[in-house]
Write a protein that holds these residues in place. Structure first.
Motif, PDB file in Angstrom:
ATOM      1  N   LEU A  42       1.056  -1.101  -0.041  1.00  0.00           N
ATOM      2  CA  LEU A  42       0.144  -0.155   0.086  1.00  0.00           C
ATOM      3  C   LEU A  42       0.871   1.324  -0.124  1.00  0.00           C
ATOM      4  CD1 LEU A  42      -2.696  -1.012   2.727  1.00  0.00           C
ATOM      5  CD2 LEU A  42      -2.826  -1.499  -0.059  1.00  0.00           C
ATOM      6  N   LEU A  43       0.863   2.123  -1.020  1.00  0.00           N
ATOM      7  CA  LEU A  43       1.601   3.017  -1.334  1.00  0.00           C
ATOM      8  C   LEU A  43       0.775   4.483  -1.063  1.00  0.00           C
ATOM      9  CD1 LEU A  43       3.641   1.974  -4.285  1.00  0.00           C
ATOM     10  CD2 LEU A  43       4.225   2.118  -1.947  1.00  0.00           C
ATOM     11  N   ASN A  44       0.484   4.934   0.006  1.00  0.00           N
ATOM     12  CA  ASN A  44      -0.351   6.077   0.393  1.00  0.00           C
ATOM     13  C   ASN A  44      -1.761   6.006  -0.407  1.00  0.00           C
ATOM     14  OD1 ASN A  44       1.455   7.636   1.588  1.00  0.00           O
ATOM     15  ND2 ASN A  44       2.249   8.404  -0.225  1.00  0.00           N
ATOM     16  N   GLU A  45      -2.440   4.807   0.134  1.00  0.00           N
ATOM     17  CA  GLU A  45      -3.640   4.300  -0.409  1.00  0.00           C
ATOM     18  C   GLU A  45      -4.396   3.218   0.655  1.00  0.00           C
ATOM     19  OE1 GLU A  45      -3.154   1.283  -3.737  1.00  0.00           O
ATOM     20  OE2 GLU A  45      -1.025   1.457  -3.193  1.00  0.00           O
ATOM     21  N   SER A  46      -5.567   3.047   0.234  1.00  0.00           N
ATOM     22  CA  SER A  46      -6.416   2.132   1.323  1.00  0.00           C
ATOM     23  C   SER A  46      -7.061   1.013   0.361  1.00  0.00           C
ATOM     24  CB  SER A  46      -7.531   3.098   1.938  1.00  0.00           C
ATOM     25  OG  SER A  46      -8.296   3.641   0.901  1.00  0.00           O
ATOM     26  N   VAL A  47      -7.539  -0.080   1.082  1.00  0.00           N
ATOM     27  CA  VAL A  47      -8.268  -0.969   0.666  1.00  0.00           C
ATOM     28  C   VAL A  47      -9.344  -1.368   1.558  1.00  0.00           C
ATOM     29  CG1 VAL A  47      -6.268  -2.186  -0.419  1.00  0.00           C
ATOM     30  CG2 VAL A  47      -6.664  -2.714   1.853  1.00  0.00           C
ATOM     31  N   THR A  48     -10.189  -2.197   1.227  1.00  0.00           N
ATOM     32  CA  THR A  48     -11.461  -2.551   2.059  1.00  0.00           C
ATOM     33  C   THR A  48     -11.467  -3.980   2.246  1.00  0.00           C
ATOM     34  OG1 THR A  48     -12.880  -0.808   1.072  1.00  0.00           O
ATOM     35  CG2 THR A  48     -14.006  -2.787   2.156  1.00  0.00           C
ATOM     36  N   ILE A  49     -11.669  -4.317   3.585  1.00  0.00           N
ATOM     37  CA  ILE A  49     -11.455  -5.658   3.988  1.00  0.00           C
ATOM     38  C   ILE A  49     -12.838  -5.997   4.457  1.00  0.00           C
ATOM     39  CG2 ILE A  49     -10.500  -7.413   5.800  1.00  0.00           C
ATOM     40  CD1 ILE A  49      -8.411  -6.064   3.967  1.00  0.00           C
ATOM     41  N   SER A  50     -13.418  -7.045   3.842  1.00  0.00           N
ATOM     42  CA  SER A  50     -14.828  -7.199   3.914  1.00  0.00           C
ATOM     43  C   SER A  50     -15.263  -8.549   4.644  1.00  0.00           C
ATOM     44  CB  SER A  50     -15.598  -7.093   2.458  1.00  0.00           C
ATOM     45  OG  SER A  50     -15.341  -5.931   1.890  1.00  0.00           O
ATOM     46  N   LYS A  51     -16.224  -8.510   5.339  1.00  0.00           N
ATOM     47  CA  LYS A  51     -16.504  -9.864   6.128  1.00  0.00           C
ATOM     48  C   LYS A  51     -17.992  -9.709   6.594  1.00  0.00           C
ATOM     49  CE  LYS A  51     -15.588 -12.920  10.167  1.00  0.00           C
ATOM     50  NZ  LYS A  51     -14.455 -12.891  11.589  1.00  0.00           N
ATOM     51  N   HIS A  52     -18.553 -10.779   5.941  1.00  0.00           N
ATOM     52  CA  HIS A  52     -20.062 -11.209   6.136  1.00  0.00           C
ATOM     53  C   HIS A  52     -20.931  -9.787   5.838  1.00  0.00           C
ATOM     54  CE1 HIS A  52     -18.962 -14.728   7.485  1.00  0.00           C
ATOM     55  NE2 HIS A  52     -18.654 -14.378   8.856  1.00  0.00           N
ATOM     56  N   GLY A  53     -20.492  -9.092   4.800  1.00  0.00           N
ATOM     57  CA  GLY A  53     -21.297  -7.981   4.366  1.00  0.00           C
ATOM     58  C   GLY A  53     -21.069  -6.656   5.024  1.00  0.00           C
ATOM     59  N   GLN A  54     -19.977  -6.597   5.961  1.00  0.00           N
ATOM     60  CA  GLN A  54     -19.515  -5.338   6.852  1.00  0.00           C
ATOM     61  C   GLN A  54     -18.027  -5.334   6.145  1.00  0.00           C
ATOM     62  OE1 GLN A  54     -20.657  -6.260  10.549  1.00  0.00           O
ATOM     63  NE2 GLN A  54     -22.322  -4.912  10.737  1.00  0.00           N
ATOM     64  N   SER A  55     -17.455  -3.989   6.500  1.00  0.00           N
ATOM     65  CA  SER A  55     -16.325  -3.782   6.114  1.00  0.00           C
ATOM     66  C   SER A  55     -15.369  -2.923   6.938  1.00  0.00           C
ATOM     67  CB  SER A  55     -16.177  -3.330   4.867  1.00  0.00           C
ATOM     68  OG  SER A  55     -16.838  -1.831   4.973  1.00  0.00           O
ATOM     69  N   ILE A  56     -14.055  -2.938   7.010  1.00  0.00           N
ATOM     70  CA  ILE A  56     -13.155  -2.110   7.651  1.00  0.00           C
ATOM     71  C   ILE A  56     -12.162  -1.444   6.598  1.00  0.00           C
ATOM     72  CG2 ILE A  56     -13.227  -3.073   9.844  1.00  0.00           C
ATOM     73  CD1 ILE A  56     -10.742  -4.293   9.501  1.00  0.00           C
ATOM     74  N   ALA A  57     -11.578  -0.409   6.781  1.00  0.00           N
ATOM     75  CA  ALA A  57     -10.489   0.174   5.983  1.00  0.00           C
ATOM     76  C   ALA A  57      -9.346  -0.039   6.490  1.00  0.00           C
ATOM     77  CB  ALA A  57     -10.956   1.626   5.867  1.00  0.00           C
ATOM     78  N   LEU A  58      -8.330  -0.612   5.647  1.00  0.00           N
ATOM     79  CA  LEU A  58      -7.032  -0.779   5.797  1.00  0.00           C
ATOM     80  C   LEU A  58      -6.324   0.291   5.082  1.00  0.00           C
ATOM     81  CD1 LEU A  58      -4.756  -2.429   7.052  1.00  0.00           C
ATOM     82  CD2 LEU A  58      -4.758  -3.804   5.067  1.00  0.00           C
ATOM     83  N   ILE A  59      -5.454   1.131   5.745  1.00  0.00           N
ATOM     84  CA  ILE A  59      -4.736   2.354   5.136  1.00  0.00           C
ATOM     85  C   ILE A  59      -2.971   1.999   5.310  1.00  0.00           C
ATOM     86  CG2 ILE A  59      -4.706   4.792   4.910  1.00  0.00           C
ATOM     87  CD1 ILE A  59      -7.190   4.643   6.986  1.00  0.00           C
ATOM     88  N   GLY A  60      -2.456   2.091   4.233  1.00  0.00           N
ATOM     89  CA  GLY A  60      -1.005   2.354   4.250  1.00  0.00           C
ATOM     90  C   GLY A  60      -0.352   3.298   3.581  1.00  0.00           C
ATOM     91  N   VAL A  61       0.501   4.140   4.457  1.00  0.00           N
ATOM     92  CA  VAL A  61       1.174   5.407   3.931  1.00  0.00           C
ATOM     93  C   VAL A  61       2.760   4.940   3.732  1.00  0.00           C
ATOM     94  CG1 VAL A  61      -0.287   6.696   5.032  1.00  0.00           C
ATOM     95  CG2 VAL A  61       1.622   6.120   6.109  1.00  0.00           C
ATOM     96  N   GLU A  62       3.357   5.687   2.991  1.00  0.00           N
ATOM     97  CA  GLU A  62       4.749   5.240   2.743  1.00  0.00           C
ATOM     98  C   GLU A  62       5.608   6.022   4.018  1.00  0.00           C
ATOM     99  OE1 GLU A  62       6.735   5.902  -0.929  1.00  0.00           O
ATOM    100  OE2 GLU A  62       4.670   6.435  -1.905  1.00  0.00           O
ATOM    101  N   ASN A  63       6.713   5.737   3.946  1.00  0.00           N
ATOM    102  CA  ASN A  63       7.382   6.225   5.371  1.00  0.00           C
ATOM    103  C   ASN A  63       7.328   7.574   5.472  1.00  0.00           C
ATOM    104  OD1 ASN A  63       9.476   5.261   7.340  1.00  0.00           O
ATOM    105  ND2 ASN A  63      10.501   7.088   6.636  1.00  0.00           N
ATOM    106  N   TRP A  64       7.230   8.061   6.764  1.00  0.00           N
ATOM    107  CA  TRP A  64       7.033   9.518   7.285  1.00  0.00           C
ATOM    108  C   TRP A  64       7.716   9.433   8.827  1.00  0.00           C
ATOM    109  CZ3 TRP A  64       6.144  12.860  10.965  1.00  0.00           C
ATOM    110  CH2 TRP A  64       6.018  14.024  10.742  1.00  0.00           C
ATOM    111  N   GLY A  65       8.864  10.085   8.927  1.00  0.00           N
ATOM    112  CA  GLY A  65       9.524  10.255  10.037  1.00  0.00           C
ATOM    113  C   GLY A  65       9.640  11.803  10.564  1.00  0.00           C
ATOM    114  N   LYS A  66       9.962  11.818  11.559  1.00  0.00           N
ATOM    115  CA  LYS A  66      10.196  13.350  12.218  1.00  0.00           C
ATOM    116  C   LYS A  66      11.809  13.376  12.024  1.00  0.00           C
ATOM    117  CE  LYS A  66      10.895  12.290  17.081  1.00  0.00           C
ATOM    118  NZ  LYS A  66      10.525  12.580  18.385  1.00  0.00           N
ATOM    119  N   GLY A  67      12.432  14.810  12.042  1.00  0.00           N
ATOM    120  CA  GLY A  67      13.669  14.642  12.179  1.00  0.00           C
ATOM    121  C   GLY A  67      14.285  14.722  10.824  1.00  0.00           C
ATOM    122  N   GLY A  68      15.382  14.016  10.788  1.00  0.00           N
ATOM    123  CA  GLY A  68      15.935  13.883   9.401  1.00  0.00           C
ATOM    124  C   GLY A  68      15.461  12.875   8.313  1.00  0.00           C
TER     125      GLY A  68
END
Length: 396
Positions: free
Chosen positions: A253-279
């Protein structure tokens, strides 16, 4: 940071001199005294070499790893055993400074030996001393179909550091044995180059989960820490790594989301590329990743660096219920006993290992599957995380 490093260096120097007092008490051999200081001088010379002469390249990285191991073996036992000698000196002050007790010096030497063996275990066997960490998390708005849904999280494989096929297989078998619904990997598949992962593809490809396997990139995956002959070569390496994720069965997942479905209901799985504070680079874009996600969706975010949670996720426009991160490795050194945990990395990252909560939002920081830099783990063991999602108002 500089003050903390200076403080640590001062502690090492003082404890080193202190421990030498026990050596002098136990033996008058000039040869042993000479060897003691030659070892110390060699270690400090190695530190100066790394700091002022050369810090890059594969040979330098190997030298740094050896130096780190030697410093742990030589200095940490002295720090703890010197506390015994310090306690003796407090008593000696009130007794008019009599000669040191040979029995106390022996006790200090034995304690140093015990810590030496513990660290030696970590450096030789600790890298594959996998621990399964389980947490049950409660959410009042979790879709009913996902009540009891399980997630196995792996992070920070660092395949370029791996060498023991049986050791790695042991960890993968433990992960597979959890029989979780979903398998998530939160970055740093390699140290620098995609080719590091090539010999491990068949092993990782066998991992399975009925609701899929998903992954994100970590800071090491971009090849930012070595020199490339051209930008084209660096880009080709990253593209190759993305293909490897697919070869081992993970949807990257590259700054995107997918839907995980189960028995007609769903949750959102989101993945971002690396983001870190500092350097660290800030490739991650949470706003873009959640652009198509409904506000009322139950959201799980994969973000390699836990600092992203504090800096971005907690105050994001949309409520992100659970964030999974890695990155810190728990510094591969520390103490975890009876609910107490400590590692020097806590002075760099507020959230560095385990479960955290803020405003009804959870963060779990995986301690890492592999290792990097230090060729082992002492006290902070490699981790396989298993999270169970429950519907309700359970307490953290």
């Amino acid at each position: 940071m500089a003050r903390r490093l200076l403080l640590m260096l001062l502690i090492f120097v003082v404890s080193d001199i202190y421990f030498y007092q026990a050596i002098v008490t136990l033996t008058g051999s000039p040869l042993i005294h000479l060897v003691y200081w030659l070892i110390d001088i060699s270690l400090f010379a190695g530190i100066l070499f790394i700091v002022f002469v050369r810090r890059t390249g594969s040979n330098a990285q190997r030298f740094i790893a050896i130096l780190m191991s030697a410093m742990l073996l030589m200095f940490i036992p002295k720090v703890f055993s010197s506390l015994v000698l310090l306690a003796e000196d407090i008593v000696r002050v009130f007794e008019g400074f009599p000669p040191r007790s040979i029995y106390v010096s022996e006790a200090a030497a034995v304690l140093a030996g015990i810590f030496f063996l513990i660290i030696l275990f970590g450096l030789t066997r600790g890298r594959h001393f996998y621990k399964v960490k389980k947490e049950t998390l409660y959410f009042p708005d979790l879709p009913e179909a996902f009540d009891g849904f399980t997630i196995t999280q792996l992070s920070d494989v660092h395949s370029g550091s791996l060498s023991d096929v049986k050791g790695v297989q042991k960890g993968l078998d433990m992960a597979d044995a959890q029989n979780s619904d979903l398998l998530l990997f939160t970055g740093d598949l390699v140290n620098n180059m995609a080719s590091e992962m090539t010999p491990w593809i068949p092993l990782f490809a066998k991992l399975k989960a009925p609701y899929g396997k998903y992954s994100v990139l970590g800071n090491h995956d971009y090849g930012d820490y070595i020199r490339w002959e051209s930008k084209t070569a660096k880009d080709a390496n990253l593209n190759h790594l993305k293909e490897i994720h697919s070869e081992i069965g993970f949807k990257l997942l590259l700054n995107e989301s997918v839907t995980i479905s189960k028995h007609g209901q769903s949750i959102a799985l989101i993945g971002v590329e690396n983001w870190g504070k500092g350097g660290f680079h800030k490739y991650g874009d949470l706003k873009r990743a959640t652009a198509g996600v409904p506000d009322n969706a139950f959201k799980i975010l994969m973000s390699h660096d836990p600092s992203h949670w504090d800096e971005v996720t907690v105050d994001h426009d949309q409520h992100v219920h659970l964030t999974l991160a890695g990155h810190t490795h728990g510094m591969q050194f520390g103490i975890e006993l009876f609910g107490f945990k400590w590692s020097p990395v806590k002075y760099v990252y507020k959230q560095w290992a385990g479960l955290y909560q803020q405003g009804g939002k959870y963060l779990y920081v995986n301690r890492g599957f592999g290792y990097h830099g230090l060729k082992g783990r002492v006290g902070i063991w490699p981790e396989i995380t298993v999270l169970t999602l429950k519907r309700g108002d359970g307490e953290y």
